[in-house]
Design a protein around this motif. Structure first.
Motif, PDB file in Angstrom:
ATOM      1  N   GLU A  52      66.644 -50.888  26.957  1.00 11.80           N
ATOM      2  CA  GLU A  52      66.871 -49.883  25.821  1.00 11.80           C
ATOM      3  C   GLU A  52      65.722 -50.510  24.935  1.00 11.80           C
ATOM      4  O   GLU A  52      64.820 -49.767  24.340  1.00 11.80           O
ATOM      5  CB  GLU A  52      68.195 -49.903  25.129  1.00 11.80           C
ATOM      6  CG  GLU A  52      68.239 -48.950  23.963  1.00 11.80           C
ATOM      7  CD  GLU A  52      69.648 -48.880  23.774  1.00 11.80           C
ATOM      8  OE1 GLU A  52      70.553 -48.840  24.390  1.00 11.80           O
ATOM      9  OE2 GLU A  52      70.030 -49.133  22.472  1.00 11.80           O
ATOM     10  N   ASN A  62      75.386 -57.119  26.060  1.00 13.08           N
ATOM     11  CA  ASN A  62      75.639 -56.529  24.807  1.00 13.08           C
ATOM     12  C   ASN A  62      76.691 -57.170  23.946  1.00 13.08           C
ATOM     13  O   ASN A  62      77.294 -57.907  24.535  1.00 13.08           O
ATOM     14  CB  ASN A  62      76.025 -55.012  24.904  1.00 13.08           C
ATOM     15  CG  ASN A  62      74.700 -54.186  25.408  1.00 13.08           C
ATOM     16  OD1 ASN A  62      73.850 -54.100  24.959  1.00 13.08           O
ATOM     17  ND2 ASN A  62      74.610 -53.686  26.753  1.00 13.08           N
ATOM     18  N   SER A 116      79.128 -48.440  13.982  1.00 19.14           N
ATOM     19  CA  SER A 116      77.836 -48.348  14.704  1.00 19.14           C
ATOM     20  C   SER A 116      77.770 -47.087  15.719  1.00 19.14           C
ATOM     21  O   SER A 116      78.195 -45.961  14.953  1.00 19.14           O
ATOM     22  CB  SER A 116      77.323 -49.556  15.302  1.00 19.14           C
ATOM     23  OG  SER A 116      78.134 -49.875  16.442  1.00 19.14           O
ATOM     24  N   GLY A 117      77.623 -47.402  16.747  1.00 20.33           N
ATOM     25  CA  GLY A 117      77.699 -45.956  17.720  1.00 20.33           C
ATOM     26  C   GLY A 117      77.965 -46.671  19.156  1.00 20.33           C
ATOM     27  O   GLY A 117      77.443 -48.177  19.096  1.00 20.33           O
ATOM     28  N   GLN A 151      75.076 -48.920  25.338  1.00 13.09           N
ATOM     29  CA  GLN A 151      76.266 -49.938  25.945  1.00 13.09           C
ATOM     30  C   GLN A 151      76.564 -49.417  27.227  1.00 13.09           C
ATOM     31  O   GLN A 151      76.174 -50.040  28.200  1.00 13.09           O
ATOM     32  CB  GLN A 151      77.325 -50.384  24.869  1.00 13.09           C
ATOM     33  CG  GLN A 151      78.044 -51.458  25.706  1.00 13.09           C
ATOM     34  CD  GLN A 151      78.967 -52.194  24.560  1.00 13.09           C
ATOM     35  OE1 GLN A 151      80.071 -52.162  24.678  1.00 13.09           O
ATOM     36  NE2 GLN A 151      78.383 -52.787  23.543  1.00 13.09           N
ATOM     37  N   ALA A 187      84.841 -62.064  10.316  1.00 14.81           N
ATOM     38  CA  ALA A 187      85.337 -62.230   9.074  1.00 14.81           C
ATOM     39  C   ALA A 187      85.315 -63.683   8.440  1.00 14.81           C
ATOM     40  O   ALA A 187      86.534 -63.945   8.205  1.00 14.81           O
ATOM     41  CB  ALA A 187      86.402 -61.256   8.736  1.00 14.81           C
ATOM     42  N   ARG A 221      88.563 -61.783  17.659  1.00 17.02           N
ATOM     43  CA  ARG A 221      87.810 -60.478  18.269  1.00 17.02           C
ATOM     44  C   ARG A 221      88.689 -60.298  19.605  1.00 17.02           C
ATOM     45  O   ARG A 221      88.262 -59.198  20.227  1.00 17.02           O
ATOM     46  CB  ARG A 221      86.604 -60.895  18.519  1.00 17.02           C
ATOM     47  CG  ARG A 221      85.822 -61.079  17.555  1.00 17.02           C
ATOM     48  CD  ARG A 221      84.720 -60.343  17.147  1.00 17.02           C
ATOM     49  NE  ARG A 221      83.656 -60.706  16.288  1.00 17.02           N
ATOM     50  CZ  ARG A 221      82.609 -60.180  15.847  1.00 17.02           C
ATOM     51  NH1 ARG A 221      82.393 -58.978  16.145  1.00 17.02           N
ATOM     52  NH2 ARG A 221      81.594 -60.551  15.225  1.00 17.02           N
TER      53      ARG A 221
HETATM   54  N1  COA Z   1      87.658 -57.025  12.696  1.00 19.15           N
HETATM   55  C1  COA Z   1      87.112 -57.010  11.476  1.00 19.15           C
HETATM   56  N2  COA Z   1      85.863 -57.135  10.926  1.00 19.15           N
HETATM   57  C2  COA Z   1      85.090 -57.352  12.171  1.00 19.15           C
HETATM   58  C3  COA Z   1      85.124 -57.426  13.386  1.00 19.15           C
HETATM   59  C4  COA Z   1      86.807 -57.280  13.792  1.00 19.15           C
HETATM   60  N3  COA Z   1      87.259 -57.319  14.822  1.00 19.15           N
HETATM   61  N4  COA Z   1      84.510 -57.379  14.038  1.00 19.15           N
HETATM   62  C5  COA Z   1      83.099 -57.439  13.541  1.00 19.15           C
HETATM   63  N5  COA Z   1      83.572 -57.315  11.884  1.00 19.15           N
HETATM   64  C6  COA Z   1      82.775 -57.227  10.900  1.00 19.15           C
HETATM   65  C7  COA Z   1      81.995 -58.747  10.905  1.00 19.15           C
HETATM   66  O1  COA Z   1      82.745 -59.756  10.176  1.00 19.15           O
HETATM   67  C8  COA Z   1      80.753 -58.249  10.116  1.00 19.15           C
HETATM   68  O2  COA Z   1      81.190 -58.184   8.606  1.00 19.15           O
HETATM   69  P1  COA Z   1      80.190 -58.856   7.556  1.00 19.15           P
HETATM   70  O3  COA Z   1      78.776 -58.036   7.831  1.00 19.15           O
HETATM   71  O4  COA Z   1      80.744 -58.657   6.326  1.00 19.15           O
HETATM   72  O5  COA Z   1      80.012 -60.331   7.916  1.00 19.15           O
HETATM   73  C9  COA Z   1      80.517 -56.588  10.601  1.00 19.15           C
HETATM   74  O6  COA Z   1      81.691 -56.305  10.927  1.00 19.15           O
HETATM   75  C10 COA Z   1      79.570 -56.974  11.706  1.00 19.15           C
HETATM   76  O7  COA Z   1      79.747 -57.410  12.774  1.00 19.15           O
HETATM   77  P2  COA Z   1      78.914 -58.516  13.691  1.00 19.15           P
HETATM   78  O8  COA Z   1      79.646 -58.885  14.906  1.00 19.15           O
HETATM   79  O9  COA Z   1      78.270 -59.417  12.712  1.00 19.15           O
HETATM   80  O10 COA Z   1      77.840 -57.341  13.848  1.00 19.15           O
HETATM   81  P3  COA Z   1      76.542 -57.406  14.898  1.00 19.15           P
HETATM   82  O11 COA Z   1      75.508 -56.778  13.981  1.00 19.15           O
HETATM   83  O12 COA Z   1      76.374 -58.346  15.811  1.00 19.15           O
HETATM   84  O13 COA Z   1      76.705 -55.995  15.778  1.00 19.15           O
HETATM   85  C11 COA Z   1      78.053 -54.602  17.131  1.00 19.15           C
HETATM   86  C12 COA Z   1      77.961 -56.173  16.751  1.00 19.15           C
HETATM   87  C13 COA Z   1      78.979 -54.618  18.103  1.00 19.15           C
HETATM   88  C14 COA Z   1      78.655 -54.040  16.087  1.00 19.15           C
HETATM   89  C15 COA Z   1      76.903 -53.979  17.741  1.00 19.15           C
HETATM   90  O14 COA Z   1      76.486 -54.930  18.787  1.00 19.15           O
HETATM   91  C16 COA Z   1      76.829 -52.550  18.294  1.00 19.15           C
HETATM   92  O15 COA Z   1      76.474 -51.712  17.631  1.00 19.15           O
HETATM   93  N6  COA Z   1      77.046 -52.425  19.671  1.00 19.15           N
HETATM   94  C17 COA Z   1      77.305 -51.153  20.090  1.00 19.15           C
HETATM   95  C18 COA Z   1      75.896 -50.451  20.535  1.00 19.15           C
HETATM   96  C19 COA Z   1      75.388 -51.231  21.766  1.00 19.15           C
HETATM   97  O16 COA Z   1      75.711 -52.051  22.298  1.00 19.15           O
HETATM   98  N7  COA Z   1      74.045 -50.854  22.020  1.00 19.15           N
HETATM   99  C20 COA Z   1      73.409 -51.316  23.098  1.00 19.15           C
HETATM  100  C21 COA Z   1      71.992 -52.051  22.812  1.00 19.15           C
HETATM  101  S1  COA Z   1      71.073 -52.055  21.475  1.00 19.15           S
END
Ligand code: COA
Length: 437
Positions: free
Chosen positions: A237, A309, A331-332, A336, A360, A366
């Motif tokens: 992507e 992912n 996010s969205g 994925q 957190a 997770r």
């Molecule tokens: N419960 C509570 N809070 C949670 C949580 C959970 N289970 N999982 C994550 N969070 C919080 C984190 O603590 C973090 O908070 P902070 O910024 O205050 O520290 C925030 O949510 C973001 O989590 P993080 O894991 O750091 O996010 P990331 O930037 O690594 O993105 C996804 C992870 C899953 C959101 C991201 O990969 C995504 O949007 N995926 C779906 C889209 C995708 O896969 N696209 C394909 C390729 S681009």
């Protein structure tokens, strides 16, 4: 008329060009680092004459003035992804989210969400009068092709990237010349957890694999551990700075790819100026619309396709929530599931969800017995393949619910294993959990 005259005739200021936007229009905005920042600023400046303009986009780097509090009379945000600059607006119901697989966005614009105006960023034209969409081909090019009116920011700093990524100046109704640096993404911080995740993921990547990697610290950590592999390819992507060294070292050469052999294929790019310099006029890099790059039937044509992912949480059945924290749309689904399905159907393909075992600051696991109330399932338990944490790899395909739960507890953070094992006992009471807790 030759294209040079057409180009000159259609040149205007941003202010003049944006007079073409009317109240009630649906405006699709170029994606991510391809967001037309000068046009967006000029549109916000005209807010007082506009009511109910629907702004549709996925990621959009920059501050997004139309998302500020009080703007909702003038501009209503409809997100096909939620990112840093619009998360608050969606949470406060000043904006919306429309669920959809990334590969389907062009079809959405053809059928359910016809486009009145496309606001895009392109390069200056080449000798034949074609502009490149540069770092964002994805839904941006299809939206421009479908829109009634195309307003383009022709930025001389946008890298020229080939593939199915060009548009002729005759298709641009208004052209605004700019010279602005392409918005950059800060380089991710790779900590010990990400390194461990990267190391485990790399063990699943065989020589000759074709890769899809997402954004951020985990994909970059995976790349760190691929230096000793051979003949890797990229059909992704997006890709970012982390890939450049592997290409320059010859580890990524695309020689074993089944389609687009030898090419680095993506639908959008986001990174630092180093990345933008690397891809500019680089014949190895090819951009195509997302309806091609992300379509599972295209992805599946790559033998040994490996997609990596991340997610928010995974339950003990292997249901993956990647886009919402409970009811909060974080996010969205993006691409994925496009890649999970494509990789699963590919010969010797693998799909990996790589995720730190806690969030957190270590307070929440997770890996959970049940997804949070209201969480959306992004990758279903039927599609899921490998889950990787810093504690190891759980291979879920072909495994029973009992076996899945056992494997997932085994890669959960040790602080949470006892609680998860209790849930295991409740669900599968005649079969004690084999994981040492
Ligand atoms: N419960 C509570 N809070 C949670 C949580 C959970 N289970 N999982 C994550 N969070 C919080 C984190 O603590 C973090 O908070 P902070 O910024 O205050 O520290 C925030 O949510 C973001 O989590 P993080 O894991 O750091 O996010 P990331 O930037 O690594 O993105 C996804 C992870 C899953 C959101 C991201 O990969 C995504 O949007 N995926 C779906 C889209 C995708 O896969 N696209 C394909 C390729 S681009």
């Amino acid at each position: 008329m030759d294209w040079q005259n057409t180009y000159r005739e259609r040149l205007s200021t941003a202010q003049e060009a944006l007079a073409a936007v009317k109240s009630g229009d649906r405006v699709v905005v170029g994606h991510a680092a391809g967001a037309p920042t000068e046009l967006l600023k000029a549109l916000v400046a005209q807010k007082d004459r506009l009511r109910g303009v629907e702004m549709v986009h996925m990621l959009c780097l920059g501050d997004g003035g139309y998302l500020a509090e009080g703007m909702e009379q003038h501009f209503r945000f409809n997100g096909i992804f939620v990112g840093a600059n619009n998360r608050k607006a969606v949470e406060e119901n000043r904006g919306d989210y429309t669920p959809c697989f990334f590969h389907e966005f062009p079809s959405l614009f053809k059928k359910q969400l016809p486009v009145d105006v496309a606001l895009v960023q392109v390069t200056r034209p080449n000798a034949e009068g074609f502009c490149s969409f540069g770092v964002s081909c994805d839904y941006t090019k299809p939206a421009a092709e479908l829109a009634k009116i195309v307003i383009a920011e022709a930025n001389d700093r946008m890298p020229f990237i080939g593939g199915d990524n060009l548009i002729h100046v005759s298709k641009l109704h208004h052209i605004v010349e700019t010279s602005c640096p392409i918005l950059e993404l800060p380089l991710p911080k790779i900590g010990e957890v990400e390194k461990k995740l990267g190391e485990y993921c790399a063990t699943l990547v065989e020589d000759g694999s074709t890769l899809q990697l997402g954004i951020g610290a985990i994909p970059d950590a995976v790349l760190m551990f691929l230096k000793d592999k051979k003949d890797l390819g990229v059909h992704s992507e997006m890709f970012s700075d982390g890939l450049i060294d592997l290409v320059e070292q010859g580890v990524v050469n695309g020689s074993q790819k089944s389609i687009h052999k030898g090419e680095l294929v993506a639908t959008f790019l986001m990174g630092s100026q180093r990345l933008y310099d690397f891809v500019n006029n680089n014949p190895q890099v090819k951009m195509h619309p997302v309806s091609h790059v992300n379509h599972p039937t295209v992805v599946m044509q790559n033998h040994k396709m490996v997609c990596i992912n991340s997610c928010i949480e995974v339950d003990l059945m292997g249901q993956v929530a990647s886009e919402s924290i409970g009811l909060k749309q974080f996010s969205g689904v993006g691409g994925q599931v496009d890649f999970v399905r494509g990789a699963s159907m590919a010969v010797d393909g693998k799909s990996i969800i790589a995720v730190p075992s806690t969030a957190a600051g270590g307070k929440v696991s997770r890996i959970v017995p049940f997804l949070a109330h209201g969480a959306a399932v992004s990758t279903s338990r039927n599609d899921v393949d490998y889950i990787v944490t810093e504690y190891g790899i759980a291979s879920l395909k072909g495994k029973t619910l009992r076996q899945r739960a056992q494997s997932l507890i085994g890669i959960a953070h040790p602080d949470f294993r006892a609680g998860l094992a209790e849930e295991f006992e409740r669900r599968f009471s005649s079969a004690p959990c084999a994981i040492g807790v």
